[in-house]
Structures are given as C-alpha cells and as structure tokens.
Design an enzyme around this catalytic site. Structure first.
Site, PDB file in Angstrom:
ATOM      1  N   LEU A  70       1.049  54.741  23.925  1.00  0.00           N
ATOM      2  CA  LEU A  70       1.066  53.552  22.797  1.00  0.00           C
ATOM      3  C   LEU A  70       2.561  53.476  22.410  1.00  0.00           C
ATOM      4  CD1 LEU A  70      -2.057  54.310  20.479  1.00  0.00           C
ATOM      5  CD2 LEU A  70      -1.799  52.515  22.198  1.00  0.00           C
ATOM      6  N   ASP A  71       2.979  52.342  22.068  1.00  0.00           N
ATOM      7  CA  ASP A  71       4.283  52.167  21.515  1.00  0.00           C
ATOM      8  C   ASP A  71       4.402  52.894  20.174  1.00  0.00           C
ATOM      9  OD1 ASP A  71       5.004  50.351  23.396  1.00  0.00           O
ATOM     10  OD2 ASP A  71       4.578  48.587  22.192  1.00  0.00           O
ATOM     11  N   ARG A  72       5.574  53.427  19.632  1.00  0.00           N
ATOM     12  CA  ARG A  72       5.728  54.324  18.426  1.00  0.00           C
ATOM     13  C   ARG A  72       4.900  53.623  17.027  1.00  0.00           C
ATOM     14  NH1 ARG A  72      11.330  56.587  16.075  1.00  0.00           N
ATOM     15  NH2 ARG A  72      10.405  57.868  14.570  1.00  0.00           N
ATOM     16  N   THR A 119       2.691  51.560  17.088  1.00  0.00           N
ATOM     17  CA  THR A 119       1.159  50.963  17.135  1.00  0.00           C
ATOM     18  C   THR A 119       0.403  52.094  16.967  1.00  0.00           C
ATOM     19  OG1 THR A 119       1.959  49.515  18.889  1.00  0.00           O
ATOM     20  CG2 THR A 119      -0.425  50.135  18.853  1.00  0.00           C
TER      21      THR A 119
END
Length: 319
Positions: free
Chosen positions: A143-145, A147
């Site tokens: 997951l993106d940081r 998100t």
C-alpha cells in the site's frame, strides 16, 4: 549489539523455506545487517551451503545446511531498535486477523510498508520485531505510505507463493474507499487507462496516463454523494503504482488531499472537516486461504479522521 549475530550459526533449511535465493534468506534472517555486507560475506565464501561456496542467486533446498558467519552490525544500525519499537508497537493493536499462515493488519496512514526511500523501518520490519518468534514474515502486496487499510502478510513461504498466484490470476478482490472531487457519474463504472511510471531526479515516483504505459483497469461504484464530493468504492483489477489515484484524476475526480495528483481548491473546500490526509483506504480484501481453501473476506474500519470527515459532510447535507 545483537548476540545472535556474533557466533557461527548452522541452519538446516526447512521445506517451507526452500526455493528462495540465499541472499534473500540471509537478509530476512540477519535483521539489520546491510545488504552490502550480506553480499560481501557470500562473495568471500564465509557463507557455505553443504560446506561449499555458493553465489547470491543460489536457491536453497529442503535439508540444505547453511553456515552463517558472525556478523558485526554497526552501533548506529543496532541501537535505535528499541526506540523504533516504541513508534511501531501501536501496530500490535492494528491486527485484524492472524493464524499460522497469514497476518492481516489495518495499516495506519503515513506508515510505509517497508524500509527504504530514506526510511529504515516500515510495517514489515516492525511486525518482524513484534513477532521475533516468526521465522518468516513477508508482504503479499503493498500500500502507498499515505494509504490506510488492509495489508496482507504471509507467515510461510508456501502461503506467499499461493497468495502471489492468486494475485497473478486476478483472483484476489481489493476494495478501496476514496473521497473524490465533484459528482462522479454513475455511468462511469470502469476506467481503463494505461499507466506509465516515471522516476524524477529526486527519486520521487510520478505516474501518468500514457499510450506507452502498461494496461490498467479500475472498477468504480458510487457509495455516497455529498455537495461537492463523492465517496466511491474503487476496485483495481490490475495493480499498478498509484493506479487508483491516477485513474480518479484521469476521470476528472482527484482524491481529497492527494499531495501528488490532487486539487488544492478541492482540499480547501474540505477545510471544515478536519481532514489533512489522503482519503484513500483499503477497506476490504477477499481471497482464498492459502492453507484451508476457505473463502476469506476481511474488512478494515476507517480511522477517526476519515470517519469524522464523512460525519461533517453528512451533517452539511442534512441542513
């Protein structure tokens, strides 16, 4: 200093560990040891498999006997571990599900999934520290940081292989919630736009829609409408970097507080909601359990900031 790295170790490979490269095996086992040092001890022949020299790409087999030499870790790499644990211990409260094969957490926004890009400690390093008895912990996906939401971790190599196969065959369903600008058209149920990743000189990743990019598809469904925003469910079919963020922008509806693909005017309209983070949350994950074959569907609740934002928006609608 870590005492477990200060003496020669002889490790016999289990069936669950077999099949991975020796360099990756050592990186996971010798936590905190720089990658450069791992390659140096392999190159110098200090690491032996069945008493023989090997190369970094050697794939370990069930029953292999591995000699691991003493490794001295610089003080700066070792000392801060307890301080870092203070910061990540809260992750223990984020566990949604755990058994002998998988671990599922509700990742907080602002926490990287792994060390790198100037960050020495991410979710996976934190979970390894919080589960020192676990012989194997690896991310199934990322997951993106910024998100938040469901993150799946494998506790056995066999589980990782099975779950990666589900991802490859698109048998894993991921559902995100995103608050986007304006009124999303109900007729727009799918965005298919090829994505091209660029790395800037700063090292920052920027993704754009381009005919030269990789095929990418996201399915959308309107969940709730507000005066100047829409809460949508986004279900990515492919798994490209920043896919949902770029596909919503491409559709004309950037996500709230997206510092890379967002709209400052839209963010300003949400000022009264208290929101100051990307409104993108991995809300649900459906997959087949890698051991039991059971159909799993796990959900992650929104954090307080996202819940409060929606509460404020709903109260404005009611007036």
């Amino acid at each position: 200093m870590k005492t477990d790295n200060q003496t020669v170790q002889f490790v016999v490979v289990s069936g669950d560990e077999a099949g991975q490269r020796i360099d990756n095996f050592l990186l996971a086992r010798l936590k905190g040891v720089p990658k450069s040092m791992i390659y140096r001890i392999i190159r110098k022949g200090e690491v032996r498999v069945n008493k023989g020299r090997i190369k970094p790409e050697y794939k370990i087999a069930d029953g292999d006997s591995i000699r691991i030499p003493p490794v001295r870790v610089a003080e700066k790499n070792d000392a801060p571990v307890s301080a870092k644990l203070d910061k990540v211990s809260a992750l223990a409260e984020c566990v949604l599900y755990e058994d002998d094969h998988i671990l599922v957490i509700n990742k907080p926004a602002g926490t990287a999934v792994h060390g790198g890009s100037g960050l020495s400690f991410g979710v996976i390093e934190a979970m390894r520290a919080l589960r020192p008895e676990a012989r194997f912990l690896e991310l199934v996906h990322r997951l993106d940081r910024d998100t938040s939401g469901i993150l799946l971790i494998a506790k056995k190599r066999s589980a990782l292989r099975a779950l990666h196969e589900q991802l490859r065959l698109k048998q894993m369903q991921k559902d995100y919630l995103a608050l986007v600008r304006g009124q999303w058209q109900s007729s727009v149920k799918v965005v298919q736009a090829p994505l091209l990743k660029n790395i800037l000189q700063s090292g920052e990743r920027v993704v754009k829609v381009s005919p030269e990019g990789k095929p990418s598809e996201t399915r959308f469904k309107v969940e709730e409408r507000f005066e100047a925003a829409t809460l949508v469910k986004a279900s990515p079919v492919t798994g490209r970097t920043h896919q949902i963020r770029v596909h919503t922008l491409h559709a004309g509806h950037p996500i709230a507080f997206d510092n890379r693909y967002g709209d400052a005017q839209f963010d300003a309209q949400l000022k009264g909601t208290g929101l100051n983070r990307l409104f993108l949350h991995a809300a649900a994950l459906a997959f087949t359990h890698p051991s039991t074959g059971e159909a799993m569907r796990l959900q992650a609740p929104l954090d307080e900031k996202l819940r409060h934002c929606l509460t404020v928006l709903r109260s404005k609608q009611a007036k």
